[in-house]
Scaffold this motif. Structure first.
Motif, short mmCIF file in Angstrom:
data_model
loop_
_atom_site.label_atom_id
_atom_site.label_comp_id
_atom_site.label_asym_id
_atom_site.label_seq_id
_atom_site.Cartn_x
_atom_site.Cartn_y
_atom_site.Cartn_z
N ASP A 293 25.79 -36.69 -32.77
CA ASP A 293 26.83 -37.12 -33.70
C ASP A 293 28.21 -36.88 -33.14
O ASP A 293 29.19 -37.50 -33.56
CB ASP A 293 26.68 -36.38 -35.04
CG ASP A 293 25.42 -36.79 -35.77
OD1 ASP A 293 24.84 -37.83 -35.37
OD2 ASP A 293 25.02 -36.12 -36.72
N LEU A 294 28.35 -35.93 -32.20
CA LEU A 294 29.65 -35.60 -31.62
C LEU A 294 29.88 -36.33 -30.32
O LEU A 294 30.84 -36.05 -29.60
CB LEU A 294 29.74 -34.07 -31.41
CG LEU A 294 29.60 -33.22 -32.68
CD1 LEU A 294 29.71 -31.76 -32.34
CD2 LEU A 294 30.65 -33.61 -33.70
N LYS B 245 21.28 -28.67 -38.85
CA LYS B 245 22.66 -28.66 -39.34
C LYS B 245 23.34 -29.98 -39.05
O LYS B 245 24.15 -30.45 -39.85
CB LYS B 245 23.44 -27.51 -38.68
CG LYS B 245 22.90 -26.13 -39.01
CD LYS B 245 23.69 -25.06 -38.27
CE LYS B 245 23.15 -23.67 -38.55
NZ LYS B 245 23.88 -22.63 -37.78
N MET B 246 23.03 -30.58 -37.90
CA MET B 246 23.65 -31.84 -37.50
C MET B 246 22.60 -32.71 -36.82
O MET B 246 21.58 -32.21 -36.36
CB MET B 246 24.81 -31.57 -36.52
CG MET B 246 26.01 -30.92 -37.17
SD MET B 246 27.35 -30.58 -35.98
CE MET B 246 26.72 -29.10 -35.20
N VAL C 19 23.75 -32.40 -30.01
CA VAL C 19 24.38 -33.02 -31.17
C VAL C 19 24.94 -34.38 -30.77
O VAL C 19 26.07 -34.49 -30.30
CB VAL C 19 25.49 -32.12 -31.74
CG1 VAL C 19 26.03 -32.71 -33.03
CG2 VAL C 19 24.96 -30.72 -31.99
N ASN D 40 18.13 -36.37 -37.73
CA ASN D 40 19.35 -36.49 -38.52
C ASN D 40 19.66 -35.16 -39.18
O ASN D 40 18.78 -34.29 -39.32
CB ASN D 40 19.19 -37.57 -39.60
CG ASN D 40 18.97 -38.93 -39.01
OD1 ASN D 40 19.65 -39.31 -38.05
ND2 ASN D 40 18.03 -39.69 -39.55
N ALA D 41 20.91 -34.99 -39.59
CA ALA D 41 21.31 -33.77 -40.30
C ALA D 41 20.46 -33.64 -41.56
O ALA D 41 20.29 -34.58 -42.32
CB ALA D 41 22.79 -33.82 -40.65
#
Length: 644
Positions: free
Chosen positions: A485-486, A456-457, A483, A90-91
């Protein structure tokens, strides 16, 4: 006669001719029949009208929509690696812990700054007239000397070798110990006060073991006090029931004797009544008999009452004795519990008092040392020693003073000479270069002690290229993070003509096995296939789903809206050679012996295609196209239709 001889001969010739033609016809028929069975057998269908929906399919591996590289701006030593390849993070999660140390880049940057400052000073001095600006130079040298002395003091303060730093360290250490002992003493006093407390709230300051022991003892005393109270109440109630007059044996004996005596008297009266003469007055005797009978009845009732009370009294006495035993046992247990509580209170007090005496003695010793350390700190301060933070501020101020002196000298020289503009520009450039280098040094300093590298992410760790204990050069990629999350993407290549039939935003369906739900795939990009740039394009899809993860292989399918076409043939009918695409049409030709079939080539243009059929241009719509054959065939070959 000649005519008669000629007629039979003609008949013979005629018959021979008929037989010959019949044989020839039979041979021809069988010859065609045998030849037909050696021809390739074909299946064919008529060209039809229909709708074609083209499907584009492809498989690809799920990848994160974006990834980033974890790099270091300085050469650092890895203390520990907190992640591994394939791990989901996780970030803000820790990736690496770094050793706190100056990097080669920081050391080099500081050296470069010193070189630039020296170069700048030399340039300033080179432009100056030593005799004209001698006083300025002396002032600068003095300021630089003071700066050097402050820096030396600062290093000593950092190392803790100067009197003030040593005194401060001692004082702070003793102050921390004093605060801790004071808190321990306060806690012990609170525990000592709480030992005699009656309620749980008042005993809360006791430590776990002490609290548990005394709470159990007091609960036991309370419980036994209630038992004593109950036993006493039972005993008092039974005492009232038993009463004071309990000598029923003598009463029973007296009553029995009275009954016997009254019975004797009653018998005497009956004898007297029996012996009386007929003319005697027996009224008084009869009255006496009645009175005596009533007396005996009353005595009988008294005897029964005394006997009943005697029985009840015995039971009550037994109960009273048992109640007394229970009461005495309860009092004994209560006294024992009180003794246990008293002993535990005394023992706990002694333990707490011993700890309190030990802490008090140590606190007195630390307090004395703290006072001496405070005196040493004050003496060092009075002697002019400064702390590291104070020296750091002084150094900053002294650097400003040195810079201002150089600036003042520079301005003075500018005032004295306007012909030195070129050199002055060089000085300004050097000065700006120094400022940039200072910022670089400060930036590297701020990063030099950043001991934790975080994500960072959120995403998935694709790779980790460093290990604990290794030294990593600046710019080295330590890890690559996908990533998640994207989102995720899937891509595969298709032919250029297929790519023309789709557009960004089109939806696709998953056709491979998939556990999750809510799957969605949207075409996000159409780009040139780097492996085959002339003939293929790469389709990139954004995919989502409850069970999507990197590394999965999925198959997608998408198609355009169905279009109607006037000439549609099965895919199996379409053939291709060096001259292009074509179909073979089975055409019939009549003969005296029946139809003969021939494969005829028709060149076509493919307009659209799906899984089963192809829409073409170049056919009229009534052709009988060949789909399969038992042998390879070419245009012009004779064939025979499959038996239906």
């Amino acid at each position: 006669m000649n005519n008669e001889n000629r007629s039979p001969r003609k008949e013979v010739i005629k018959n021979i001719a008929i037989v010959f033609l019949a044989v020839l016809l039979v041979l021809t028929f069988f010859s065609n029949t045998f030849m037909n069975y050696t021809l390739p057998q074909v299946s064919a269908v008529y060209v039809s009208q229909g709708t074609i929906s083209e499907q584009i399919r492809g498989s690809g591996t799920v990848e994160a929509a974006e990834s980033y590289e974890v790099k270091f701006d300085q050469t650092r030593t890895i203390k520990s690696v907190a992640v591994k390849t394939g791990q989901t993070i996780n970030a803000g999660d820790t990736l690496f812990e770094l050793e706190d140390s100056d990097s080669d880049e920081l050391t080099q940057a500081q050296k470069d700054l010193e070189d630039k400052e020296l170069d700048y000073k030399k340039a300033v001095l080179a432009q100056s007239d030593s005799s004209k600006y001698q006083s300025d130079y002396l002032e600068i040298q003095k300021a630089e000397k003071e700066l050097s002395e402050l820096q030396a003091k600062y290093q000593a303060a950092l190392a803790g070798t100067d009197p003030l730093s040593s005194a401060l360290n001692d004082y702070n250490s003793l102050k921390s110990r004093s605060d801790k002992l004071t808190k321990e003493k306060e806690d012990l006093n609170n525990q000592l006060s709480a030992v005699n407390a009656d309620t749980s709230d008042d005993m809360i300051n006791l430590t776990g073991a002490y609290y548990d022991t005394l709470r159990a003892d007091k609960d036991r005393v309370t419980e036994l006090e209630k038992k004593v109270e109950t036993a006493q109440s039972d005993y008092d109630e039974l005492s009232k029931d038993v009463g004071a007059d309990t000598d029923y044996a003598s009463k029973i004996e007296e009553t029995r004797k009275s009954i016997e005596s009254a019975t004797v008297e009653l018998n005497q009266l009956y004898i007297s009544l029996y012996n009386a003469k007929a003319d005697d007055d027996t009224t008084s005797i009869s009255a006496s008999i009645a009175t005596k009978s009533l007396e005996i009845d009353q005595l009988q009732r008294d005897l029964s009452n005394y006997l009943a009370k005697s029985t009840t009294s015995g039971v009550l006495k037994t109960k009273l004795k048992n109640a007394e035993s229970t009461l005495n046992k309860a009092k004994k247990n209560l006294n024992s519990a009180k003794d246990t509580l008293s002993n535990d209170v005394r023992s706990i007090k002694l333990e707490i008092k011993a700890k309190l005496d030990k802490v008090t003695a140590e606190l007195d010793d630390v307090t004395l040392k703290l006072t001496n350390a405070g005196t040493a700190k004050d003496d060092a301060t009075a002697a002019g020693y400064l702390s590291a933070s104070q020296l750091e501020l002084k150094i900053s101020e002294q650097k400003d003073t040195v810079d201002n002196l150089y600036a003042a000298l520079e301005i003075k020289k500018q005032t004295d000479s306007v012909t030195n503009e070129s050199n002055q520009l060089d000085l300004e450039a050097k000065k700006k270069d120094i400022e940039r280098q200072k910022k670089k040094v400060e930036k590297l300093k701020s990063e030099a002690f950043d001991a934790v590298v975080t994500a960072k992410m959120g995403g998935t760790v694709e790779s980790v290229s460093v290990t604990a204990g290794s030294e990593v050069a600046a710019g080295t990629v330590a890890a690559v993070i996908s990533v998640s999350d994207l989102g995720y993407t899937v891509s595969f290549s298709v032919k250029n003509d297929q790519a023309k039939k789709v557009k960004v935003g089109d939806k696709a369906e998953i056709t491979s096995w998939y556990w999750g739900d809510s799957f969605s795939a949207t075409l996000s990009e159409v780009k040139t296939d780097t492996a085959n740039p002339q003939t293929q394009k790469t389709l990139v899809f954004n995919v989502t789903g409850s069970d999507i993860s990197t590394g999965q292989t999925i198959t997608l399918s998408m198609g355009s809206k169905g279009q109607p076409y006037s000439a549609v043939v099965p895919n199996a009918a379409v053939r291709e050679d060096s001259n292009g695409k074509f179909v073979l049409v089975m055409e019939a030709k009549s003969s005296p012996l029946g139809n003969r079939y021939k494969a005829v080539r028709y060149d076509i243009e493919v307009l659209a295609k799906d899984d089963n059929n192809t829409a073409v241009n170049g056919l009229m719509g009534s052709e009988y196209v060949i789909t399969t054959s038992t042998k390879p065939i070419q245009a012009g070959d004779q064939v025979r239709p499959a038996e239906s």
